[in-house]
Each structure stands twice: as C-alpha cells, then as structure tokens.
Design a protein around this motif. Sequence first.
Motif, mmCIF file in Angstrom:
data_model
loop_
_atom_site.group_PDB
_atom_site.id
_atom_site.type_symbol
_atom_site.label_atom_id
_atom_site.label_comp_id
_atom_site.label_asym_id
_atom_site.label_seq_id
_atom_site.Cartn_x
_atom_site.Cartn_y
_atom_site.Cartn_z
ATOM 1 N N UNK A 1 0.924 -1.204 -0.073
ATOM 2 C CA UNK A 1 0.103 -0.010 -0.112
ATOM 3 C C UNK A 1 0.864 1.332 0.084
ATOM 4 N N UNK A 2 0.678 2.018 -1.118
ATOM 5 C CA UNK A 2 1.420 3.431 -1.103
ATOM 6 C C UNK A 2 0.663 4.276 -0.518
ATOM 7 N N UNK A 3 1.257 5.152 0.453
ATOM 8 C CA UNK A 3 0.444 6.263 1.202
ATOM 9 C C UNK A 3 0.875 7.597 0.640
ATOM 10 N N UNK A 4 -0.103 8.116 -0.294
ATOM 11 C CA UNK A 4 0.258 9.391 -0.916
ATOM 12 C C UNK A 4 0.592 9.439 -2.009
ATOM 13 N N UNK A 5 0.027 10.768 -2.461
ATOM 14 C CA UNK A 5 0.519 10.896 -4.076
ATOM 15 C C UNK A 5 2.098 11.091 -4.487
ATOM 16 N N UNK B 1 -2.282 9.835 1.855
ATOM 17 C CA UNK B 1 -1.375 10.071 2.651
ATOM 18 C C UNK B 1 -2.225 10.467 4.033
ATOM 19 N N UNK B 2 -1.842 9.833 5.354
ATOM 20 C CA UNK B 2 -2.656 10.011 6.528
ATOM 21 C C UNK B 2 -2.518 11.459 6.838
ATOM 22 N N UNK B 3 -1.313 12.325 6.496
ATOM 23 C CA UNK B 3 -1.151 13.536 6.786
ATOM 24 C C UNK B 3 -2.048 14.277 6.079
ATOM 25 N N UNK B 4 -2.498 13.894 4.857
ATOM 26 C CA UNK B 4 -3.380 14.631 4.301
ATOM 27 C C UNK B 4 -4.810 14.582 4.635
ATOM 28 N N UNK B 5 -5.258 13.631 5.243
ATOM 29 C CA UNK B 5 -6.467 13.404 5.856
ATOM 30 C C UNK B 5 -6.473 14.281 7.009
ATOM 31 N N UNK B 6 -5.311 14.546 7.755
ATOM 32 C CA UNK B 6 -5.341 15.350 8.836
ATOM 33 C C UNK B 6 -5.844 16.762 8.489
ATOM 34 N N UNK B 7 -5.247 17.188 7.313
ATOM 35 C CA UNK B 7 -5.528 18.636 6.609
ATOM 36 C C UNK B 7 -6.809 18.589 5.935
ATOM 37 N N UNK B 8 -7.319 17.545 5.466
ATOM 38 C CA UNK B 8 -8.672 17.291 4.733
ATOM 39 C C UNK B 8 -9.402 16.410 4.970
#
Length: 244
Positions: free
Chosen positions: A173-177, A210-217
Amino acid sequence: MAIDRSVSDLYRYLRQQRERYGDTLYVDEEVIRETELAAQGLTEENGEVTEAWKTARTLEHLYDLIHDCRKCPLAETRTKFVFGVGDPQADIVLIGEAPGADEDRQGEPFVGRAGQLLTKILEAVDLSREDVFICNILKCRPPNNRDPLPGEVEQCEPYLHKQLELLKPRIMLALGRIAAQTLLRTNDSLTKLRAGVHAYQGIPLVVTYHPAALLRNPNWKRPTWEDVQKFRRMYDELRNADLP
Ligand code: URA
Ligand code: URA
C-alpha cells in the motif's frame, strides 16, 4: 556484521600464525583482501566485488550494513536513519515517502500524528502495526519535509528493493501522491492512481491518501476507508488463492 567477523577472523589467524612461526608474519593474501574490502563496505561473492549490503540475508543484517549510509547529503542533516519497522515475515508492506521530524528523532516510520492516524486506519481493517512492515522510500528526512529529490531516490530506492527481496510481501500500500508517483515513475493524479491496481517490483500495489493529508482534509477519510477496504479484500483473495 561482516566487518566484525572479518576482523576477528584476522586476529584468530594472526594468533595461530604466531604460535606456528613466531613473530615472522605470513598472512594469506586472501585474508588481507577480504579485510580490506570489508573496511570499504565491500564483499566478494562469486568472484565479483559488490557492496556488502547487497548480500544481506536478513533484514537485521541489512540494517547493520546500511544504517550509517552516507550516499546522499541527507546523511548530513538526519538525526536517525529510519529503516522501517514491523514483522519481518509480513505479507503486507506499507510505504510512505520519507521520515518527518518525529520519525527522524525516533528512528521509526509513522510515529507522529499522521502515524497515529495510520494505526487507526489499519485497525479499521483488522490489522495492527505488528502485522505489517512499514517503511518509506527515503530512509532519511529531507530538510523541512521537502519532496524527495530524484538523486536521493536514485541512491535510496535500492535499499527498498533489497528490503522487499527479503520480505517477499504479497501486497503493498503506497501512502500518498508523492510516494505513489515516485514508486511508479508517473505524474498521474492521485485520483487516477487510487482507481487502479499497480505492480512494484512484481508486487501488487494499491494507492491511497497520505494520512497527513487526511489530517488537513477530513473529507478524504471516507475515500481512504474505501481504499483500505479494497486493499483488505485483495489481500484476503491473494491469501485464499493459496489454500489447498
Ligand atoms: N510521512 C511519511 O511519508 N513517512 C513517515 O514515516 C512519516 C510521515
Ligand atoms: N496530496 C498528497 O500529497 N497526498 C495525498 O494523499 C493527498 C494530497
């Protein structure tokens, strides 16, 4: 570690020689050569000189041989080399982009806020961090978390290939763009990449946010949940395909 073994072999050899011949030294050319190679992080296998880490047989041994890496400038600014963590027998490998500040400090991938969210995402499909292996494309933190540079990827990605050779996972599983585009050598959008199933080093690869992207959006949480459900179903199918 290869170098420790070679050096202690050399001492043992020297003691034996002294017992036999006194203080006149006859050293086997072969021993000298091996010791010199080991000091440079090299080894000889099947008559060919290669970097010693390429011959590692276990993840632990690989860690020993690469964690002092100085191949790229990130070695100057990192605190810790972030090798990866999890089950060395894992069927599943999760792969992010590069360590952030928390990871750089602790030497472990995905331990900051994004990492805590990742742990929850795994739990949503009945997986724990201990069930999988988690690592990044780059093992060292880029200053200010900038995107990996092509030269850094070029130097570091062979370590990932070696990790995968030893782990032999069934699915990734690749996480993020950025992680997905870098692994797959494409500029395709995350939307497009999430829609497909890819292959990396011959291993099926699924892409999500990416889980960091979910924190932002937080609006991306729902599609991420769908991605990991798909991922879990694919993993179960791959496993069931093996049953007699
Ligand atoms: N982001 C990543 O891509 N990897 C980490 O290990 C932490 C944050
Ligand atoms: N941008 C990224 O880099 N990654 C995501 O997962 C979403 C947006």
